[in-house]
Every structure is written in structure tokens, then in C-alpha cells.
Design an enzyme around this catalytic site. Structure first.
Site, short mmCIF file in Angstrom:
data_model
loop_
_atom_site.label_atom_id
_atom_site.label_comp_id
_atom_site.label_asym_id
_atom_site.label_seq_id
_atom_site.Cartn_x
_atom_site.Cartn_y
_atom_site.Cartn_z
N ARG A 82 0.85 -1.18 0.00
CA ARG A 82 0.00 0.00 0.00
C ARG A 82 0.89 1.24 0.00
NH1 ARG A 82 -1.30 2.43 4.68
NH2 ARG A 82 -1.28 0.52 5.92
N HIS A 128 -3.48 4.10 5.03
CA HIS A 128 -4.54 3.10 5.11
C HIS A 128 -5.86 3.70 4.61
CE1 HIS A 128 -7.07 -0.12 6.66
NE2 HIS A 128 -7.77 0.78 7.34
N TYR A 161 4.30 5.07 11.40
CA TYR A 161 4.67 3.67 11.62
C TYR A 161 5.52 3.05 10.50
CZ TYR A 161 0.37 3.05 8.84
OH TYR A 161 -0.62 3.13 7.87
#
Length: 352
Positions: A251, A255, A264
Site C-alpha cells: 500500500r 490506510h 509507523y
């Protein structure tokens, strides 16, 4: 070798673009290859436009699919029109590959469920993580019972493999010989949780072995490998042999538009995966094999214009009527909902 043994059991990996063998080449003609590229490019332009619309308030929340076009477009390209598709919430590219009108897709992301109307054999998006896997297995079970020659493809993410629904769906599919392919788009993160903290297994595909069904791993950024893998999986599923297909991808964006992935994961990791961008890789393949032409050279701009026109059409659509929230929930509306609908009409002074 195009198929590398990645687990002691029966899990194999399928690659085409990076393979020295033509064993798994799907043998598509030039027009088919160009069509796949066009679909991937439209999907990319849609993603970029949807992100822009979210930032200016036309869309509340959007789940980008950038970087996962090969996994989705390759999968639906291998499907028949009569096959069923069960999506999660990130399969906009798959809907585009299934010829869903672009304006309708924008309409749905703008919060109007009417954007889903008219899409045959394609279920609405599923927001709860993993629940759609059960629907995919259920449809596949029905196909087996009815002697249907088609199959159903259920899309899910690596995050759902930690949910009970995922495992229940594989168990039912295996026991009942469902005509089901569950494709896990392993994009390396379940929101902020990296896949290595989610499972101890070397692959997600090997989870199929515990349910007595076949597991296949494929390079999810290699659209030709995805076509081959999905064709193989569908051939088995149509015979009542369900398959778990793991597409290893990434990805490239957050998100959703409410996420901040910089908290992160680092830029170095993202940049490394950008080198494996599925559109970039496929474009290089087309050029190396003399499939690239002037039409494709000019298509980026045409795709952007097509997406822009669809977005403008969606923005100009009338808002849904308030009482439409009661439609399509039950085949026969229960009394309690009828009472709520009547109360709503009274509160609105009889207006819809």
C-alpha cells in the site's frame, strides 16, 4: 524458475515479469495487454482524484488502492462476467476492471449508496474487517449446491487473517466444496500493524493447508502473474476446489485518508516499494516486448480527463432522499422499521 517453493508444504509462488521462464506466462495478445494497462491507469487516476476530492471535502473518508492495481485488475481480468465478486473497502480498482461506471463509484464514495445500483454479480463494499469472507464462501457453497459452473472471488486484506470470520470462511469453503477463491492482498500492513507482527507463518497462503484447500502465493505487483494465478484458482474453484490466493503487494498511500502512515513506516521503505510499482513494471514490460504504442503514450491524459468528467458528474448528482436509508435492508421490512420510517416522515413534515 517461475515457481519457487516457499514452504515445506504445497505452497508455490507464481512470478512472470521477473522470471527467466515462460511457464506461467498467461499468453495474452497485444490488445489484451494494452487493455490491462489502460484499466490500471484509469484506476490510478481515479485514486488520485478521489484523494483530491476528499481533501476538499467532497468525500468524507477514502481508502486508497495506489500500488495494488495489479492485484485487483489482474484478478478481475481473469474472471468471467457471470462470476461473482465480493469486495472489502479497498477494491475500487477491481470495480473499475469490472466496468463499473466511474461516476457511480465516485457517487458511492461520496456517501450515496445509489452508486452501487446496477452492478450485477458484484456485492457492495464491506467496511467491517473480514465479514465479507463469509459471504464469499456462502455464495460459493450455493454455487456448488446448484451445480453452477461459475465461481466467486472474495477480496480481503492481510489484516482480516487475524479475524475469526476469515478462518471460518476457509473451513466452510473446504468442507462444502465451495466455488470460492479468497484472495488476500497482503499489502504488508493492517493499518499500522506490520504483517510480521500479525502472523508467525512464512506466508499467508500456507494457512490454506489447515483447511484442506490449496494455497497459492503470487507477486501481487506483477499483473501477468496475477492473471495466471487467478485463472488457475478459478479453474479449481469452478470444480468445487476452493483456493486461498495470497497476492504480495504494498500500500503506497495511507490506510485511509484518516490515517498517517509516517507514524509507523519510514520513507526508505516506501521508496523501495515504489521501485516495484505495478504500473511502472508493466509499462517497462510492454516497451520491452514492442506492445507499447502511441495510443498508450497518450492514454495517461485521456484517463485523467475521463476520471475528471466522472467526478464532475457525481458532484452534480442530487443528494439521496433521507428515507432511502430504509431501502434494501430487508426483503420484507419489519414492523419496527416501518414505524421508524413513518416517524421520520412526520418529523420531516411529510417531506422525503
Amino acid at each position: 524458475m517461475s515457481r519457487e517453493q516457499v514452504y515445506e508444504g504445497s505452497i508455490q509462488r507464481i512470478d512472470v515479469l521477473d522470471s527467466d521462464s515462460d511457464e506461467d506466462d498467461p499468453e495474452l495478445d497485444d490488445n489484451e495487454l494494452r487493455e490491462i494497462y489502460k484499466q490500471m491507469m484509469v484506476a490510478r487516476k481515479f485514486d488520485e482524484k478521489a484523494f483530491s476530492l476528499q481533501r476538499r471535502g467532497e468525500i468524507s473518508t477514502y481508502a486508497p488502492h495506489k500500488g495494488q492495481e495489479a492485484a485487483q485488475i489482474g484478478s478481475v481480468f481473469a474472471m468471467n462476467d457471470d462470476d461473482w465478486m465480493v469486495p472489502s473497502f479497498r477494491e475500487t480498482a477491481a470495480f473499475i476492471g469490472r466496468d463499473a461506471p466511474l461516476d457511480k463509484l465516485f457517487q458511492r464514495w461520496m456517501g450515496d449508496a445509489n452508486g452501487q445500483k446496477g452492478l450485477e454479480n458484484d456485492l457492495p463494499v464491506a467496511i467491517p474487517v473480514g465479514t465479507q469472507n463469509l459471504h464469499a464462501s456462502g455464495i460459493g457453497m450455493a454455487m456448488q449446491l446448484q451445480g453452477d459452473e461459475n465461481a466467486v472471488v472474495g477480496f480481503t486484506g492481510d489484516g482480516s487473517t487475524s479475524q475469526g470470520d476469515f478462518h471460518e470462511s476457509l473451513n466452510f469453503a473446504g468442507v462444502k466444496n465451495a466455488h470460492t477463491v479468497i484472495i488476500v492482498q497482503n499489502n504488508q500492513y493492517a493499518i499500522s500493524l506490520p504483517v510480521e507482527k500479525q502472523t508467525k507463518s512464512d506466508t499467508i497462503a500456507q494457512k490454506a493447508l489447515g483447511y484442506g484447500i490449496e494455497g497459492i502465493q503470487v507477486d501481487g505487483n506483477d499483473v501477468l502473474a496475477v492473471v495466471t494465478a487467478m485463472r488457475e484458482a478459478l479453474e479449481k474453484a469452478r470444480e468445487g476446489e476452493p483456493v486461498l490466493l495470497e497476492a504480495v503487494t504494498y500500500r503506497l498511500e495511507d490506510h485511509t485518508t484518516s490515517d498517517d502512515s509516517t507514524r509507523y513506516r519510514d520513507q526508505e521503505e516506501i521508496d523501495e516499494w515504489r521501485e516495484h510499482d505495478p504500473i511502472k513494471r508493466f509499462k517497462e514490460y510492454l516497451k520491452e516486448n514492442d506492445v507499447w504504442n502511441d495510443e498508450l503514450e497518450e492514454f495517461d491524459e485521456k484517463a485523467e480527463q475521463k476520471v475528471q468528467e466522472a467526478a464532475e458528474k457525481a458532484i452534480e448528482m442530487d443528494d439521496p432522499k433521507v428515507d432511502e436509508m430504509f431501502d434494501h435492508v430487508y426483503k420484507d421490512m419489519p414492523d419496527i422499521l416501518k414505524q421508524e420510517e413513518e416517524r421520520l416522515h412526520k418529523e420531516l413534515g411529510g417531506e422525503e
